[in-house]
Scaffold this motif. Structure first.
Motif, PDB file in Angstrom:
ATOM      1  N   GLU A   1     -81.784 160.610 -86.718  1.00 45.62           N
ATOM      2  CA  GLU A   1     -82.883 160.673 -87.847  1.00 45.62           C
ATOM      3  C   GLU A   1     -82.967 159.440 -88.589  1.00 45.62           C
ATOM      4  OE1 GLU A   1     -84.303 163.373 -91.658  1.00 45.62           O
ATOM      5  OE2 GLU A   1     -83.139 164.094 -89.989  1.00 45.62           O
ATOM      6  N   ASN A   2     -84.127 158.719 -88.569  1.00 45.09           N
ATOM      7  CA  ASN A   2     -84.063 157.191 -89.022  1.00 45.09           C
ATOM      8  C   ASN A   2     -84.597 157.621 -90.558  1.00 45.09           C
ATOM      9  OD1 ASN A   2     -83.800 154.715 -89.573  1.00 45.09           O
ATOM     10  ND2 ASN A   2     -85.917 154.159 -88.535  1.00 45.09           N
TER      11      ASN A   2
ATOM     12  N   GLY B   1     -81.702 152.183 -85.811  1.00 45.50           N
ATOM     13  CA  GLY B   1     -81.807 152.795 -87.216  1.00 45.50           C
ATOM     14  C   GLY B   1     -81.853 151.590 -88.195  1.00 45.50           C
ATOM     15  N   ASN B   2     -82.631 151.956 -89.412  1.00 39.58           N
ATOM     16  CA  ASN B   2     -82.677 151.076 -90.314  1.00 39.58           C
ATOM     17  C   ASN B   2     -81.644 150.991 -91.363  1.00 39.58           C
ATOM     18  OD1 ASN B   2     -86.259 151.547 -90.169  1.00 39.58           O
ATOM     19  ND2 ASN B   2     -85.174 150.153 -88.939  1.00 39.58           N
ATOM     20  N   MET B   3     -81.561 152.015 -92.122  1.00 39.43           N
ATOM     21  CA  MET B   3     -80.621 152.561 -93.156  1.00 39.43           C
ATOM     22  C   MET B   3     -79.418 153.227 -92.621  1.00 39.43           C
ATOM     23  SD  MET B   3     -83.056 152.867 -96.543  1.00 39.43           S
ATOM     24  CE  MET B   3     -81.499 152.535 -97.622  1.00 39.43           C
TER      25      MET B   3
ATOM     26  N   ASN C   1     -88.952 157.611 -81.810  1.00 38.18           N
ATOM     27  CA  ASN C   1     -87.978 157.403 -82.934  1.00 38.18           C
ATOM     28  C   ASN C   1     -89.085 157.720 -84.195  1.00 38.18           C
ATOM     29  OD1 ASN C   1     -86.392 156.400 -84.981  1.00 38.18           O
ATOM     30  ND2 ASN C   1     -85.651 154.741 -83.845  1.00 38.18           N
ATOM     31  N   ASN C   2     -88.442 158.776 -84.959  1.00 35.38           N
ATOM     32  CA  ASN C   2     -89.204 159.076 -86.399  1.00 35.38           C
ATOM     33  C   ASN C   2     -88.652 158.529 -87.582  1.00 35.38           C
ATOM     34  OD1 ASN C   2     -91.269 160.541 -84.675  1.00 35.38           O
ATOM     35  ND2 ASN C   2     -89.840 162.351 -84.491  1.00 35.38           N
ATOM     36  N   ILE C   3     -89.271 158.368 -88.809  1.00 31.30           N
ATOM     37  CA  ILE C   3     -89.023 158.046 -89.721  1.00 31.30           C
ATOM     38  C   ILE C   3     -88.782 159.685 -90.771  1.00 31.30           C
ATOM     39  CG2 ILE C   3     -89.510 157.377 -92.181  1.00 31.30           C
ATOM     40  CD1 ILE C   3     -89.920 154.799 -91.101  1.00 31.30           C
ATOM     41  N   ASP C   4     -87.592 159.651 -91.107  1.00 32.89           N
ATOM     42  CA  ASP C   4     -87.163 160.782 -92.099  1.00 32.89           C
ATOM     43  C   ASP C   4     -87.405 162.218 -91.139  1.00 32.89           C
ATOM     44  OD1 ASP C   4     -86.655 159.247 -94.187  1.00 32.89           O
ATOM     45  OD2 ASP C   4     -88.672 159.477 -95.233  1.00 32.89           O
TER      46      ASP C   4
END
Length: 676
Positions: A39-40, A79-81, A483-486
């Motif tokens: 989960e991104n 992944g970003n964070m 790839n989804n955010i949150d």
């Protein structure tokens, strides 16, 4: 564990067919079913949010490839964070997280995900693009990563050793053999968050050199000795501010050389780098494209109408609902448009673009095709999801906030004028989002598409970004990975039950050092219908597709021929092929004598035809309806007409068919000359 869900699915399909409804094509598998829990997640606060950095919600990509050569494609999510994650495909749509064991844990703001066999050892390596929010981050923290596959389930990071630990703000990376030396070169699509106010890009004419080199796109040449060298300037890659969000490699003009399309967000205009064949590129976007998407995001290139010419699909942010459009369409005012024209920018528009190739130049037909408005969208992918022989379009969409909402902008501006930062933050907390489902468009075969999102199973709203199509379970149908955010990554299984729709999957085994055969073109003919594919897995938004090529065949039970044109010019033709299987094609079996690339199967501008016959008339200069210049051309063309038809036809002096025939042949002659 999956028996009960599958049995229920079968019952639902049976009931749907009994009612005359079209059964779904995709089913969203849960993380519990697949084992994919990535989960991104983006964590914001009062000092780190979209008001402070508009790039925090640009998402990340996914790469698909068989890293252990077991015949099952594996998954890598950037992944970003959060750390990127690597999943091994165990079969039956189930996956195992092997990130830590494989040594690919990341702690940087990762964006694009790319797979490539960079060292030609037969194993896919992973190149990870890295950026930083707000134009910050130390150079070392922004260095791109290269995970070399050790062939034993582990990877070793070696970007610096290869000379490609680039510290720009990279969106995505694509590999190609641009100079046909057999070695895979690297093109980096970079963005410029440090200059996001666009002072330099918006206030100066196109072509001004930017000093923010971190935002320049970069071309690295593979030296063949385990190192790569930046050759951007000598290769003709523009040294200007870039807000690149999409990049794709294709042979746009079918000359056998890889070209590069760069999709830019607002400024500057998009670039279409056409390969000159001498180690340099020329940007042909202004000459070949009348307009593009102004907020260009993900992009793909493929031949969707099966005429042999690659077409272009590009994403933007236009909502379908009129009320939503009114709330976000204030950016392109007449004054701003006029000012941009004065400074040398081309006109682009706030809508998705679908560029139909006319054999060198393009016609933008998104409104005609029905694909212009999909809300705030990111990835665009051409692929045949129902195996009917025509490429459909998959689009990812969504954004966690709506910072382009005009009411919100007015309220925040008022708060800033009053130096009330708390009020501005309150507006952000209450701001709506673009939480929408993804889109699937079915190709109707007549240059139009039907929105089949609901019917085909795209009903889950969210914030979706990078995506890849891939046959995860080797059943001949393309699945989707997003790839989804949150939210957990989406695994959509293709559960189509149409047994009359056949397919052919092609694996290319190229010659070293390009074992994956990147840059190969394939032309398949079945029942008189042809399809063209260009072999490059880097498409859409920040993502890498499975490098096995997929042909949907509809009702065709045999493939008449498959023509494979390898990057070195060698060609092989396979005939009378069985369908519904995986076919391996080896470059070593191709003809030894290099050949020129096969021409497209649709003519550039005119199809061959028999010249029309007209009754003889006397040509007179006094007839004002037929210009003297055309009469002169008519005399020169009369002998050609006679040779072509075996007749003694003359050209008319009136403004009737014969004058038009003169114009026709003039156009044909000009078109023919332009091809030489």
């Amino acid at each position: 564990m999956l028996r009960a869900p599958l049995a229920s699915l079968g019952l639902l399909l049976l009931l749907a067919c009994a009612k005359g409804e079209q059964p779904t094509v995709f089913t969203l598998r849960s993380p519990r079913q697949t084992g994919v829990t990535f989960e991104n997640t983006i964590t914001t606060n009062d000092t780190f949010n979209v008001q402070k950095d508009v790039y925090i919600y640009n998402g990340a990509g996914v790469a698909v490839g068989d890293i252990d050569n077991d015949g099952l494609p594996d998954l890598f999510f950037s992944g970003n964070m959060v750390s990127s994650r690597l999943y091994r495909n165990k079969g039956n749509m189930q996956f195992e997280d092997i990130t830590e064991r494989a040594g690919v844990h990341t702690n940087r703001w990762c964006t694009g995900a790319t797979m490539v066999d960079i060292n030609d050892d037969g194993y896919l390596d992973i190149y990870v693009s890295v950026s930083a929010p707000g134009g910050g981050g130390k150079g070392a923290d922004r260095a791109n990563l290269l995970f070399i596959n050790n062939g034993n389930g582990t990877f070793t990071e070696a970007a610096r050793a290869y000379g490609i630990a680039d510290t720009s703000y990279t969106t995505h990376a694509v590999f190609l053999d641009y100079n046909h030396d057999g070695f895979l070169d690297l093109f980096l699509l970079n963005n410029s968050p440090r200059d996001f106010a666009r002072g330099a890009a918006d206030e100066h004419p196109l072509g001004l050199r930017s000093q923010s080199s971190e935002g320049w796109n970069t071309l690295y040449r593979n030296n063949g000795d385990g190192s790569l060298t930046d050759v951007s300037q000598q290769a003709g890659i523009l040294r200007q501010i870039g807000y690149g969000l999409g990049v794709v490699v294709a042979d746009v003009n079918r000359d056998g050389r890889p070209d590069i399309y760069v999709s830019n967000d607002v400024s500057p205009n998009d670039a279409l780098y056409v390969n000159n064949g001498d180690g340099t590129f020329t940007d042909k976007a202004a000459a070949w494209l009348r307009h593009t998407s102004i907020a260009g995001m993900g992009v793909d290139i493929a031949d969707f109408n099966n005429d042999g010419w690659p077409d272009i699909v590009q994403m933007d942010m236009l909502p379908a609902a009129a009320e939503q459009r009114k709330r976000m369409s204030g950016y392109l005012s007449y004054a701003r448009r006029s000012d941009q024209r004065r400074r040398g920018f081309r006109d682009d528009y706030d809508a998705n673009a679908l560029q139909l190739s006319n054999g060198g130049v393009f016609s933008e037909i998104a409104n005609l095709a029905g694909t212009a408005a999909t809300d705030w969208s990111w990835s665009a992918l051409f692929a045949d999801f129902d195996n009917d022989g025509r490429k459909d379009i998959f689009v990812t969409s969504g954004y966690p906030k709506a910072p382009n909402d005009l009411d919100y902008q007015a309220a925040v501006s008022a708060a800033h004028r009053n130096s009330n930062e708390a009020a501005a933050r309150d507006q952000l907390r209450e701001l709506r989002s673009y939480r929408v489902p993804n889109h699937l468009f079915r190709n109707n075969g007549d240059l139009t598409f039907s929105d089949m999102s609901k019917q085909w199973g795209m009903t889950q709203p969210g914030y979706s970004y990078g995506a890849a199509y891939v046959d995860l379970n080797n059943d001949g149908k393309l699945d989707l990975v997003v790839n989804n955010i949150d939210a957990p990554a989406s695994i959509y299984e293709n559960v189509q039950r149409d047994t009359a729709a056949h397919y052919l999957t092609v694996v290319l085994e190229g010659a070293p050092p390009n074992r994956r055969g990147l840059g190969t073109s394939l032309v398949l003919t079945a029942d008189g219908r042809r399809q063209y594919l260009y072999h490059s897995p880097y498409r859409g938004f920040m993502s890498t597709m499975d490098d096995r090529e997929h042909f949907g065949l509809g009702g065709s039970r045999r493939v008449d021929s498959l023509v494979v044109n390898w990057p070195d010019g060698r060609t092989q033709v396979l005939t009378n092929l069985d369908v519904d299987r995986l076919l391996t094609v080896r470059q070593s079996d191709a003809s030894a004598a290099p050949r020129r690339p096969a021409p497209p199967f649709a003519a550039l501008l005119f199809q061959p035809t028999v010249a029309p016959r007209y009754p003889p008339h006397r040509i007179t200069r006094s007839n004002p309806s037929c210009p003297t210049s055309l009469l002169a051309r008519g005399r020169r063309l009369r002998s050609r007409t006679s040779m072509a038809t075996g007749s003694t036809t003359s050209l008319s002096a009136g403004g009737g068919p014969a004058c038009r025939a003169s114009s026709f042949y003039r156009g044909k002659t000009a078109a023919s000359s332009s091809r030489r």
